[in-house]
Enzyme design. Structure first.
Site: not given
Lengths: 420, 139
Positions: B61-63
């Site tokens: 998922g998120s960076s």
């Protein structure tokens, strides 16, 4: 052993100041992790580090800024942790909002353009096929690679601004041809053709692929050749939330996949069939519970495009949102002039739709009533909001969201998923 | 047990293993204020990672996970170390930058198949600073 240019070595030696040296140290650490032998130039950067996640991010940014660092390539900025244009919408605690403001200031001081959007590919100056870029923000990464055919690795906080300052990235992974080879074929099987014409199918498809694709590069077979950018955006955003997809190919649709042969670069792929029951299962996962009163609608994750706003205008048809329901549409500030010119902002105001800019409603507290459920058409919102802002989520189509907003309760289109 | 280890971020750590059944996104999936998993769909929702040797195949998922991990390291709620099966830049840089800014130690290493498989929840291990070698203290 890394092969560095004279300019690279200048950064290491501190010729461009201590901030720029720190940035290069981070790029070189990344190069080591990625086993790159040299660095390459990028033409632009998109920086995600401007979302406030605590003091560490601010300490980092201020060390760069106070060390004199400036970006050396055109750099867009991702969403912040607050709506800078509409401060009355921010519900977070004042101390956190003040720190978020400080962080914003640091990235502007370093030369970032105040775009404050997670969808930089909707800006006029977006990258083109083959461009080497350093983008962060998971949905922007997957869109740039897959839909535009630009090349970025899955960059995160800290490395993004470091690449923007140095203008350099490790020559590795998705920057290189071999890293872009599609390795797993997802073949749609017995999915009703009518469903392929519905926007709501695409975030669910992306969610499913993200859950099962690990580090593979997915190739999708069976979506229509005319699949819109908004639908590809939904696939990417969902697959980069439930998984870590940074690039997918869709045969006949995305630029590196005219054929399966091209997408896989002639290599072997393993084949996974996506059947109606898989889609139903993935769809159901996106709703946490639906037995509570509807409180709000949240759309625009990733930031709503002009086409998306056009659909919303059509669905609203001049009617009003139920007075008990909050309706939020998140977008980038650069779309406001066009929305204003078309008279749409006035329509939204009369209808009761709140346009949120610079941030997103699952990133930071904006939704006021979180004691019931929030409905969304975004798999990404549905994935993150329960953990981030503590709400229960109902996933549905945009038309279902609008109908529910008007009725003040969850309204379903009973035929939407026929054949699933 | 000597093993084939790749060090992404050097550092020394000792602690009890928590093996994650699924990858975790630190952003949106982990609360740096409490050190617990907050991803509602993660099978280990609510489990504390603070001071543990966290073992997972990769991130997801998120960076923004980099920033969340760095913040957790700063305030002392982070894992003692992270052991991966595949290199993960987003996780490695969070630890690297925090260690640089705050003088902390949160190593991130990539283990070979055999070592990775042996890292079960509840065993106590030591990770050496020089080469990331994993010593099983209590299985």
């Amino acid at each position: 052993m890394l092969d560095l240019t004279e300019r690279d070595q200048g950064f290491v030696a501190g010729e461009f100041g201590p901030g720029a040296r720190f940035a290069m140290e981070i790029v070189l650490s990344a190069a080591e992790t990625l086993r790159a032998t040299h660095l390459i130039d990028v033409v632009s950067a998109h920086v995600d580090s401007c979302i406030y996640n605590g003091q560490a991010g601010l300490d980092f940014a201020e060390r760069l800024r106070d060390g004199g660092a400036k970006v050396s390539v055109p750099t867009t900025l991702n969403v912040a942790s607050l709506d800078l244009l509409h401060p009355e919408l921010n519900q977070g605690d004042p101390a956190t909002l003040a720190s978020a403001q400080q962080l914003v200031r640091a990235y502007v001081d370093m030369g970032g353009r105040q775009t404050w959007t997670c969808a930089p590919y909707q800006l006029p100056e977006r990258p083109v096929f083959g461009d080497q870029i350093a983008w962060a923000e998971s949905n922007a990464i997957v869109f740039a690679n897959s839909v535009l055919g630009a090349r970025t690795n899955r960059y995160g906080d800290f490395i993004d601004i470091s690449c923007a300052i140095t203008g350099r990235v490790p020559a590795a992974g998705l920057h290189l041809d071999e890293g872009r080879r599609g390795t797993r074929l997802y073949r749609l099987a017995d999915i009703p053709p009518s469903l392929l014409e519905e926007d709501v199918f695409y975030p669910v498809l992306g969610h499913l692929i993200g859950l099962s694709s690990g580090n593979e590069v997915p190739i999708i077979e069976g979506i229509p050749l005319s699949t819109s950018e908004d639908r590809l955006k939904a696939i990417g955003a969902a697959s980069a939330s439930s998984g870590s997809v940074a690039l997918f190919h869709a045969i006949g649709v995305t630029p590196e996949a005219p054929t399966l042969e091209a997408a896989s670069q002639g290599g072997d792929v393993d084949v996974v069939e996506i059947r109606p029951q898989d889609i139903a299962g993935a769809r159901d996962q996106l709703t946490t519970r639906s037995d509570l009163p509807l409180r709000a609608i949240a759309i625009g994750t990733p930031h709503l495009s002009l086409d998306g706003f056009g659909q919303l205008i059509t669905l609203l048809d001049g009617a009003k949102i139920h007075p008990d329901i909050e309706f939020y549409a998140s977008t980038g500030r650069d779309s406001l002039p066009e929305l204003q010119q078309r008279g749409w902002l006035d329509i939204f105001e009369r209808s009761g739709v709140t346009v949120v800019t610079d941030t997103c409603t699952y990133v930071t507290p904006i939704v006021k009533k979180i004691d019931g459920v929030v409905m969304t058409d975004s798999a990404k919102w549905a994935w993150y909001a329960p953990g981030n802002i503590g709400v229960d989520v109902v996933f549905g189509s945009l038309a279902e969201c609008v109908a529910s907003a008007m009725a003040g309760r969850i309204v379903r289109n009973p035929g939407l998923w026929d054949g699933i | 047990m000597a093993s084939d280890i790749e060090v992404l971020v050097p550092g020394q750590a000792q602690g009890i293993v928590v093996r994650l059944e699924e990858p975790l996104s630190f952003w949106g999936g982990f609360d740096p204020k409490t050190g617990a998993i907050i991803d509602h769909r993660h099978p280990q929702l609510g489990v504390s990672l603070t001071d543990h040797i966290v073992v997972m195949t990769r991130g997801r998922g998120s960076s923004s996970s980099t920033g969340v991990l760095a913040e957790a390291i700063r305030i002392g709620t982070a894992p003692a170390a992270i052991v991966l099966r595949e290199p993960d830049l987003i996780i490695a840089l969070g630890a690297l930058v925090a260690n640089d800014l705050y003088g902390t130690s949160c190593p991130v290493i990539v283990a070979d198949d055999r070592t990775f498989a042996a890292l079960r929840t509840g065993c106590t291990v030591d990770i050496a600073i020089e080469d990331g070698a994993i010593t099983f203290i209590d299985v």
